[in-house]
Design a protein around this motif. Structure first.
Motif, short mmCIF file in Angstrom:
data_model
loop_
_atom_site.label_atom_id
_atom_site.label_comp_id
_atom_site.label_asym_id
_atom_site.label_seq_id
_atom_site.Cartn_x
_atom_site.Cartn_y
_atom_site.Cartn_z
N LEU A 260 -55.26 -72.33 10.01
CA LEU A 260 -56.49 -72.32 10.80
C LEU A 260 -56.59 -71.05 11.64
CD1 LEU A 260 -56.65 -76.07 11.92
CD2 LEU A 260 -57.86 -74.94 10.04
N ILE A 261 -55.44 -70.59 12.16
CA ILE A 261 -55.45 -69.33 12.92
C ILE A 261 -55.85 -68.16 12.02
CG2 ILE A 261 -53.99 -67.68 14.15
CD1 ILE A 261 -52.42 -70.02 15.26
N GLY A 262 -55.28 -68.12 10.82
CA GLY A 262 -55.63 -67.03 9.90
C GLY A 262 -57.08 -67.05 9.48
N TYR A 299 -57.49 -62.69 5.98
CA TYR A 299 -57.23 -63.85 5.13
C TYR A 299 -58.18 -63.81 3.95
CZ TYR A 299 -55.81 -68.59 4.01
OH TYR A 299 -55.30 -69.70 3.38
N ILE A 300 -57.69 -63.26 2.83
CA ILE A 300 -58.55 -63.11 1.67
C ILE A 300 -57.68 -63.17 0.41
CG2 ILE A 300 -58.39 -60.59 1.64
CD1 ILE A 300 -61.38 -60.58 0.86
N CYS A 301 -58.20 -63.78 -0.63
CA CYS A 301 -57.43 -63.90 -1.86
C CYS A 301 -57.75 -62.73 -2.78
CB CYS A 301 -57.71 -65.23 -2.55
SG CYS A 301 -59.40 -65.41 -3.16
N GLY A 338 -46.72 -65.91 9.72
CA GLY A 338 -46.11 -66.99 10.48
C GLY A 338 -45.08 -67.76 9.67
N MET A 339 -45.38 -68.03 8.41
CA MET A 339 -44.45 -68.75 7.56
C MET A 339 -43.20 -67.92 7.28
SD MET A 339 -43.07 -69.37 4.36
CE MET A 339 -44.07 -68.55 3.13
N ILE A 340 -43.36 -66.61 7.02
CA ILE A 340 -42.20 -65.75 6.76
C ILE A 340 -41.30 -65.67 7.99
CG2 ILE A 340 -41.48 -63.39 6.24
CD1 ILE A 340 -43.98 -63.11 4.54
#
Length: 431
Positions: A260-262, A299-301, A338-340
């Protein structure tokens, strides 16, 4: 007020665009966590080796997972035994390219980007994985090396202590068989082996020396356990339930906040950062650096970044600067960082960002040089393109967004309820 409305519109647009890919990533993570053997992951991705890094890059490159969907997939891999270098390599190659983004790149950016993009993604993934391998220690290697076999002495038949087995009861047994204590040639005390099988007769079990290998008496072909079929069905049902609980429960709960932050920061960039700001820096090093710094938190694919790249290309940016955006944008965002930082450590995060920045800029310079040297300008279109979903696809994306939002609300409600009940229990225990 108009800015807030535009911000919310961009936020929900990004949320809907990423929802199906995120659900796919959760499903892939759940399947890998529950069905893929840990030994298989340790064989290909668990070792802290160059081969594991290369395999991870090639495994992740064709997967149709974007920067949101790769987070749960990589998290599941890491928690299933993948090493830090292999996880970092998978995190780079998977979102930067895929079969879907390659086809879109060919349609909107031409054959040069359709070929260069996956090659650059695999190269940058291997480069990042090797840097993590060389400069970050993996705790799994330390723990695996310290885990020496300690059961040799316990498993030896020459141990001084006797092994006593409790009687085994069965759902079908009518009588329990008691085998008389047999003196072992190696042990000091007797072994008691009262055993009975599910459908056995009253024949005593065969005795063997303790120094021999394990001897088993083959059962007749017609004999089968009365509970085997029920257990097989229950195991299949449990696997499905475990996949669902892991994917939509703990794993989704771990990434919801950063997700949600991203999305919020990406919507803010789309709302308040104009395209003219990105194109005013020319096509040299400064332009590439700006594109990388803008793309890293965005945040983009890989698929959604392609039409944006077409707009930047038509505005005057060089192909190298476009490649920097196509690599740095999908590979990194606030959620991924954040996950890394949480799963691989702060040192891995710093090396990861450094590698994405240096690899994307270096490959951008190489692309500009190749375009000039081989006259590839005619293979790179400069007209604007668009990427729109049909009505059926939009309905599917909206349905996935509703499902994903409902799962997030359910997890948040469950967490709040558990916290509230635990607080009440603590207060009642104090009184």
């Amino acid at each position: 007020m108009n800015d807030i409305t535009l911000l919310l519109t961009n936020f929900f647009g990004l949320f809907m665009e990423s929802a199906p890919w995120l659900l796919m990533g959760l499903l892939v993570a759940g399947i890998m966590h529950e069905l893929v053997p840990v030994s298989l992951l340790q064989k290909h991705m668990g070792k802290n080796s160059v081969g594991a890094v290369i395999k991870s890059a090639f495994i992740g490159a064709p997967l149709p997972l974007c920067s949101c969907g790769v987070i749960p997939a990589a998290l599941g891999l890491r928690r299933s035994g993948a090493s830090k270098p292999a996880t970092a390599s998978f995190l780079v190659s998977t979102p930067e390219t895929g079969v879907d983004s390659i086809s879109v790149s060919y349609a909107l950016l031409g054959p040069v980007f359709a070929v260069v993009r996956p090659v650059a993604a695999i190269f940058s993934a291997i480069y990042t994985g090797l840097m993590v391998k060389w400069f970050v220690k993996d705790e799994q290697d330390i723990s695996s090396s310290s885990a020496t076999p300690e059961k040799v002495e316990q498993d030896s038949c020459r141990s001084s202590k006797a092994s006593v087995q409790e009687p085994v009861s069965s759902c079908c047994a009518s009588k329990a068989e008691v085998v008389a204590p047999v003196k072992s040639c190696c042990s000091e005390t007797a072994h008691e082996k009262p055993e009975s099988t599910c459908c056995s007769s009253e024949k005593p079990a065969a005795q063997s020396s303790c120094c021999d290998t394990k001897v088993t008496t083959p059962a007749p072909a017609e004999t089968s356990s009365c509970c085997s079929s029920t257990q097989a069905e229950s195991e299949k049902e449990n696997k499905v339930v475990q996949i669902w609980q892991f994917a939509t429960g703990k794993l989704l709960e771990d990434i919801t906040m950063w997700l949600l932050i991203g999305l919020t920061l990406a919507a803010a960039i789309q709302t308040w950062v104009p395209v003219s700001f990105l194109t005013q820096w020319g096509d040299g090093f400064l332009a590439m650096l700006v594109m990388a710094l803008i793309g890293i938190p965005m945040y983009i694919c890989a698929t959604a970044s392609t039409p944006l790249a077409v707009g930047f290309l038509s505005a005057g940016l060089s192909p190298g600067a476009i490649l920097v955006f196509l690599l740095a944008g999908p590979a990194t965002n606030i959620s991924t960082m954040g996950m890394i930082g949480r799963e691989l450590g702060r040192r891995s995060l710093i090396i990861y960002l450094f590698c994405i920045l240096t690899a994307s800029i270096g490959l951008g310079y190489l692309l500009n040089a190749a375009v000039e040297a081989f006259n590839w300008q005619s293979f790179i279109p400069t007209g604007e393109g668009a990427h729109h979903h049909g009505e059926t696809v939009n309905a599917f994306y909206a349905l996935c967004a509703v499902v994903l939002g409902a799962l997030m609300v359910r997890n948040s409600w469950q967490a709040a309820k558990d916290k509230w009940f635990s607080g009440n229990n603590m207060q009642s225990s104090c009184h």
